[in-house]
Structures are given as C-alpha cells and as structure tokens.
Design an enzyme around this catalytic site. Structure first.
Site, PDB file in Angstrom:
ATOM      1  N   ARG A 113     -57.456  15.647  -8.708  1.00 48.27           N
ATOM      2  CA  ARG A 113     -57.961  16.358  -9.683  1.00 48.27           C
ATOM      3  C   ARG A 113     -58.433  17.335  -9.113  1.00 48.27           C
ATOM      4  O   ARG A 113     -58.191  18.024  -8.211  1.00 48.27           O
ATOM      5  CB  ARG A 113     -59.558  15.275  -9.209  1.00 48.27           C
ATOM      6  CG  ARG A 113     -59.463  14.501  -8.091  1.00 48.27           C
ATOM      7  CD  ARG A 113     -61.050  13.487  -7.953  1.00 48.27           C
ATOM      8  NE  ARG A 113     -61.785  13.566  -7.141  1.00 48.27           N
ATOM      9  CZ  ARG A 113     -62.927  12.569  -6.723  1.00 48.27           C
ATOM     10  NH1 ARG A 113     -62.867  11.743  -7.499  1.00 48.27           N
ATOM     11  NH2 ARG A 113     -63.445  12.706  -5.053  1.00 48.27           N
ATOM     12  N   GLU A 152     -68.736  17.008  -8.861  1.00 51.88           N
ATOM     13  CA  GLU A 152     -69.243  17.367  -7.221  1.00 51.88           C
ATOM     14  C   GLU A 152     -68.245  19.294  -7.708  1.00 51.88           C
ATOM     15  O   GLU A 152     -67.237  19.304  -7.292  1.00 51.88           O
ATOM     16  CB  GLU A 152     -67.738  16.949  -6.529  1.00 51.88           C
ATOM     17  CG  GLU A 152     -69.202  15.668  -6.199  1.00 51.88           C
ATOM     18  CD  GLU A 152     -68.774  14.737  -4.665  1.00 51.88           C
ATOM     19  OE1 GLU A 152     -67.326  15.208  -4.293  1.00 51.88           O
ATOM     20  OE2 GLU A 152     -69.285  13.933  -4.152  1.00 51.88           O
ATOM     21  N   GLU A 308     -73.869   8.788  -5.627  1.00 48.16           N
ATOM     22  CA  GLU A 308     -73.487   8.608  -4.716  1.00 48.16           C
ATOM     23  C   GLU A 308     -73.418   7.903  -3.006  1.00 48.16           C
ATOM     24  O   GLU A 308     -73.337   8.850  -2.816  1.00 48.16           O
ATOM     25  CB  GLU A 308     -71.783   9.011  -5.053  1.00 48.16           C
ATOM     26  CG  GLU A 308     -71.510   8.931  -6.155  1.00 48.16           C
ATOM     27  CD  GLU A 308     -70.208   9.924  -6.404  1.00 48.16           C
ATOM     28  OE1 GLU A 308     -69.518  10.320  -4.637  1.00 48.16           O
ATOM     29  OE2 GLU A 308     -70.007  10.487  -7.016  1.00 48.16           O
TER      30      GLU A 308
END
Ligand code: GLA
Length: 661
Positions: A113, A152, A308
C-alpha cells in the site's frame, strides 16, 4: 469549520471496519456483535479503492450502500474513508511513473500500500475525482458523520524522489527562496563548491556516498511534508462542502518523524491519532501518555480522536506481544484521560488473509468465546459510563517544546555525537514529569507560551531568531525556562548562530559554551549533586548566570553543569548534562517548586493521574494497590463512592466533589 463529529452519544467506540473481506453472513454477524460491544462508530472504506472504482472512471458503490445502510439501521455511525492510500492495480498499470522512489533510488513496488507519489498529477486527479464521488453519494447520508482522508500520510515513506517530485521541488524552492542568490546563501553552497547558477541544476538530495548538504536535506523534508499536505487539502476541500468534519489519521504523533504536524493540525477539523504501544518497552504507557498529550496539544486543547490502537499483538513489530489482562483497558482510558473523545481500534475483526492477519482485532480469530472479546465488551461498557467526560478539557502548567524541524535537523549526519537524538532528551524529560504526576502540553517554540509556569526545551537544536525571541519574552515576563544542552545552536538553515553556542539563547541563559566534549560509548560524568550523565559534557562559561551544580568529574570537572539566570521577572536555567531518572527528576522538581507548579505529593510514581475538567483519572500501572486518600467523589466506572484506593492494574475515574481541591 471545525469540530467534533456528531457521534450519537458520549465517547466514540469502535474501529477500522473492512467488511469487504467477508461474506454477507459475517457482515451481518458483525453488526450484531458491534451492538453487543457498544460500538457506535466505525471507519469504513479506507482500503477499498479497487472496489469503489474497479475500472478507471467506473464507480461501483452499491456494495458500500448496503453496508452503510446496515450500520445505520443498527445505529452505528460511519467515519467514511477516502481510500487513496491504496491505488488500484489499474492505476499503477496506467501510470507507472506514479510509483514513489526512495532516496536510494529504489522504485517502490505494488502489492502493498502507499504506492503512489503525492506529487504525481494523475494520482492527485484520480484522488480528487474519487473524493467528489464519495461526497456526492454519501454527503447527506445520516450515518456518515465524518470523513477520513487517506491513511497515515508520511508512513512509511515521507519523501519521494521520483521525477514528479523533483519538478515540484524546484517550484517549491523558487517560492521559498525567491532567487538563486538567496538559495545559495541559505544552503551555504560556498562550502564544498556547491553553487547553483540555474534552477534546473538543483536536484533532490538523493543518496550519495557521503553527506549531502544538510540545509538542502532540511528543505526537502519541509517540501515533502507540504506535498502530502496539499494532497490532503485537495480532498478535504471537496469533502468539507458536505458540512461534515474532515480529518486524516496521524501515523503516531510522537513516532511519525516525517510529517510536521504543527503544519497539519490547523488543516484538520478534528485531530486524529493512531497510537501503537511498543510491546517490548517497559513502562510503555509513559510513551502512550506522551503521544496523547502531543495529540491534545496539536488540537489546541480541544477534544481529539484516538483513531487507531490495538487490542493486543501488533503484526508490524518484531514480536506480536499480547496485552496483559487489564492493559487494553488502561491504555484506552489513558487516552480518554488526556483528551481523546474516542476509543477506536485497528481493526474490528481479525483478517483471515493478507499482510495483517496476525494483528490483533476487536473480534479475534478465537471468536467470541475468548478473554479478548469479553474484555472488548467490558471496555465498551466502561466507555459508555464515561459519556459525561466528553468535551472536557485538560489543563497543564508545564510545556515541553517540540519542533519537527529541530527533530529533522538534529538527526542529520555528522553531529558532534552520534548519540544525540531528538526523542532521547524529550522522552527523558517527559518521563520525569509523568512520574511527578505533572500533565504536560507540547508547544512549538514560536507559540504563545505565556500561560505556562514552566517551559522545557530539551531538544531545541534548531531554533529560529523568532522562536528564540519568543522564549526570551516568556522569561522576561516571569516564566521559568529550562534548556538542555545543544539547543538554540543553529537557525532554520542549519547554519550555526553567530558567535559561541548557544547563539540564539546566550543572552537569556546568561552563558556561553566554549567546547563540546561528547562522551565515549559507555562513559559517564557525575555532577556535584550526585547525578550521572551520559552522552555529553561541555565547557560552559558563565555570563550573568550562576552555577547550581558543576561537573564533578570528566572533561569539564569543576565547570558549570546546571545554571540559572534570573532574567526580567523570570528565570532561564541550563542543563549541560544528559541526566536520566532520579537525577533528572531532582533537577525538574526543584524547578517545579520554584515556579509553583501544583501537583499531588506522596503518590506512587507508577500511578498515572490526570485531571480532565472535574474528573480525575487514576490509572494504576503498578503491581500493588495505590492509596489516594485525599480524593473524594464518585467513580464513574463503578457508580460508587471512590474508596480512596485504586487496585493493582486498575482504573478509577473520579467525579470530584467539592471537598477535593
Ligand atoms: C497503521 C495503519 C492501519 C494498520 C495498523 C496496524 O496504523 O493505519 O491500517 O495497518 O497500522 O497496526
């Protein structure tokens, strides 16, 4: 616009939900279990670009409609993600030059990713188109209470060295420096004959076989930060038209070095942080507290979101350490204590396949017959009981200076010692205060700090003239400043301030440094007060300051190690040694007393105590019960009067009655 999302009630509880991995029966069970656990918010769609747009320009949202509606039917709100962190395979094939390139010249591959460069025009265009579609389709959906852009930024790759980045870098430089002459001066290109005569001659500071110009590196770090930020902003502006708050989740406020979060914070409607406990580290809850305090500081004291964290094992760490009984609860409530109005996890249900299948989740592989699931359900109930805390503020009398530019600059190559690290000092100072039950805000050195009794600058290697003046004004007006060694020595271009160090702070500290004497690997120095320092020693010459302690041995034996300078209505202290633990704590408590910082006495230093409005959070990280006799009120978690003791590993959230000061 700014503000906390319209989550139905109390503190938000839930996490990343990636239902696209599961068949319909499991998705239906998910919603039943979410209700059982008291989940009221999930983050959806973060990695689902390939499903939302399976072909370029061909959007498919029916599957997502079903999921959003199902959640809505169960009263669960949605934090809808823009999935730009994972461009689909068709995108990578169509735009192969959008793959990021590392500083070493390695092109990042697909199959993971974060494999598109934030500066690439096709990536920017595709991201914006998708954000438009999501805004159009879900902007009015009552379940969707907020937007979660990307995932992020800056982790793991902050800087990209692809051709699109290099082109953008040159225009960024023109804008920052205005002329080549100014750039040559700022970068000190007279050294090593690096003078530039044309903009096109300037390259990104790629890997080289020796040190690349540090001013160029520093500018590149700034540039990379701005590129990610502008990718975020473009989506944010589209999504904001829906009237719902927009955020992006920080990759750990204290651990994500590559992003200057002071520049991000004003661009977010609510600050959102991801925090992952370092399973190996003893007392890792102190680092957690620091991360939470920095999140609150970025939020300017407003409530923020823990977007998170984990119920247990973290698969990207070397060992997936499970949390001990009670640890997930203590961790979660510590974030709330320090200003978070949410307790969210990655992820809802453990994946059966893919990279993160050994990462813990709210529903583990072991299913609902497990301790972990029971703990999640119990935590959901605790979180519901904390509803009255929502919106409450945390006050701090002490601030620690935190500046990402200084972080970047200090950790470039060829500093006077390879042991110098930004976090090394900040963590040591923070830990000493945590153990003193002192709540800390973090501040940029140019921020308004006039409200703090004490300001600490443990790692301010880079300090601009403007920031130095700000600190000076603070002391003049009555503040108490403590600066650690190797601070205030360079400006924004990593150029040494004129004259002896610490150039930017010489006058306020009332001293100068003649020579640094970094210590050998295991060498230590002792101060006359008995404390031991590692890493550093230096030859301090007093001006107006006076010595409180000297080095008792080592290269600077007999010379000042701790000084104080009464300046204006305040004081400026300087600590020339790298003290730790009790030694550092003694120096700091002295200063806290001098500055009149209020704090509880006689509590064990394993008890975390934070005040959020009229609620006192007491988190016992120690192995024995902690007595807190002076506190009276009702424990929100039990509904009963607080008995004056917190069990080993336990938590109390005391709504203070009037008898408690
Ligand atoms: C990060 C990411 C998540 C997930 C977790 C796992 O914080 O944002 O997608 O990978 O790590 O710890």
């Amino acid at each position: 616009m700014s503000g906390y999302p319209a989550v139905p009630e109390g503190i938000a509880f839930g996490g990343d939900y990636n239902p696209e991995q599961w068949p319909r029966e499991v998705q239906e069970e998910d919603v039943r279990l979410m209700r059982e656990a008291g989940v009221n918010l999930v983050s959806l769609g973060i990695f689902a670009w390939a499903l939302m747009e399976p072909r370029e320009g061909g959007y498919e949202f029916d599957w997502l409609d079903t999921i959003v509606d199902r959640l809505h039917g169960a009263g669960i709100s949605v934090n809808l993600g823009t999935p730009t962190t994972v461009p689909p395979a068709w995108f990578s094939r169509a735009y192969p030059d959008a793959f990021p390139v590392t500083r070493e010249g390695v092109r990042v591959g697909a199959g993971a990713r974060q494999h598109a460069c934030s500066s690439h025009p096709a990536f920017r265009a595709a991201s914006a188109r998708l954000a438009e579609r999501l805004a159009e389709r879900y902007g009015d959906h009552p379940a969707v209470v907020m937007w979660h852009v990307h995932n992020e930024y800056g982790a793991p790759l902050g800087e990209c060295y692809c051709p699109s980045s290099t082109a953008a870098w040159r225009s960024w430089l023109r804008h920052r420096h205005g002329s080549l002459e100014a750039l040559n001066t700022a970068w000190g290109t007279a050294f090593w004959g690096q003078h530039y005569g044309e903009w096109e001659e300037i390259d990104a500071p790629r890997w080289s076989h020796t040190v690349v110009n540090p001013a160029q590196r520093l500018d590149y770090a700034r540039f990379a930060n701005e590129e990610h930020l502008s990718h975020y902003r473009a989506q944010r502006d589209i999504l904001r038209r829906t009237g719902k708050p927009v955020t992006t989740n920080f990759a750990g406020t204290v651990s994500c070095k590559s992003m200057d979060l002071w520049r991000w914070a004003p661009e977010l409607d609510v600050i959102a942080n991801d925090h992952y406990l370092n399973g190996e580290q003893p007392d890792n809850h102190i680092q957690l507290a620091m991360s939470a305090d920095l999140s609150r500081s970025l939020a300017g004291g407003q409530p923020w979101m823990l977007m998170e964290h984990s119920t247990g094992a973290i698969s990207w760490q070397a060992r997936g350490i499970a949390k001990r009984p009670g640890e997930m609860r203590r961790n979660s409530l510590a974030h709330v204590a320090r200003g978070s109005d949410s307790v969210l996890f990655f992820q809802w249900r453990a994946s059966r396949y893919g990279a993160e299948k050994w990462h813990s989740a709210m529903v583990p592989h072991a299913g609902t017959g497990s301790r972990l699931w029971r703990d999640v359900v119990a935590l959901g109930a605790d979180v519901r009981r904390l509803a009255p805390v929502r919106g409450g503020r945390v006050a701090a009398e002490v601030a620690i200076v935190w500046d990402w530019e200084s972080y970047w600059a200090l950790e470039l190559e060829w500093r006077p010692s390879g042991d110098l690290a930004f976090r090394e000092r900040v963590d040591a100072f923070y830990e000493a205060l945590w153990r003193e039950h002192v709540t800390v805000d973090f501040v940029h050195p140019s921020a308004d700090i006039s409200g703090y009794r004490v300001v600490l600058a443990p790692s301010s290697y880079l300090l601009t003239e403007t920031s130095a003046k700000n600190l000076r004004r603070y002391v003049e007006a009555g503040g108490h400043l403590l600066v650690s060694f190797f601070s205030g020595v360079v400006d924004e271009n990593d150029t040494v301030h004129e004259g002896p160090c610490p150039g930017a702070l010489r006058d306020v500290l009332g001293l100068s440094v003649e020579e640094f004497h970094p210590l050998r690997e295991r060498e230590t120095v002792t101060l006359t007060g008995g404390a031991t320092g590692r890493i550093w020693s230096e030859r301090v010459h007093l001006g107006q300051a006076r010595a409180l302690q000297c080095f008792a041995d080592g290269p600077d034996a007999g010379h000042p190690a701790l000084t104080v300078h009464p300046f204006g209505a305040g004081t400026a202290s300087y600590l020339a040694a790298a003290l730790h633990g009790a030694g550092l704590r003694a120096v700091l408590t002295d200063l806290l007393d001098r500055a009149g910082v209020s704090r509880p006495r006689d509590l064990p230093d394993t008890l975390e105590l934070v005040r959020r409005d009229r609620y006192a959070f007491l988190i016992n990280h120690g192995p024995t019960p902690a007595n807190v006799p002076a506190m009276t009120g009702t424990d929100l978690l039990t509904g009963a009067p607080f008995p004056g003791q917190v069990p080993a590993g336990g938590v109390a959230v005391v709504e203070l009655d009037r008898r408690t000061p």
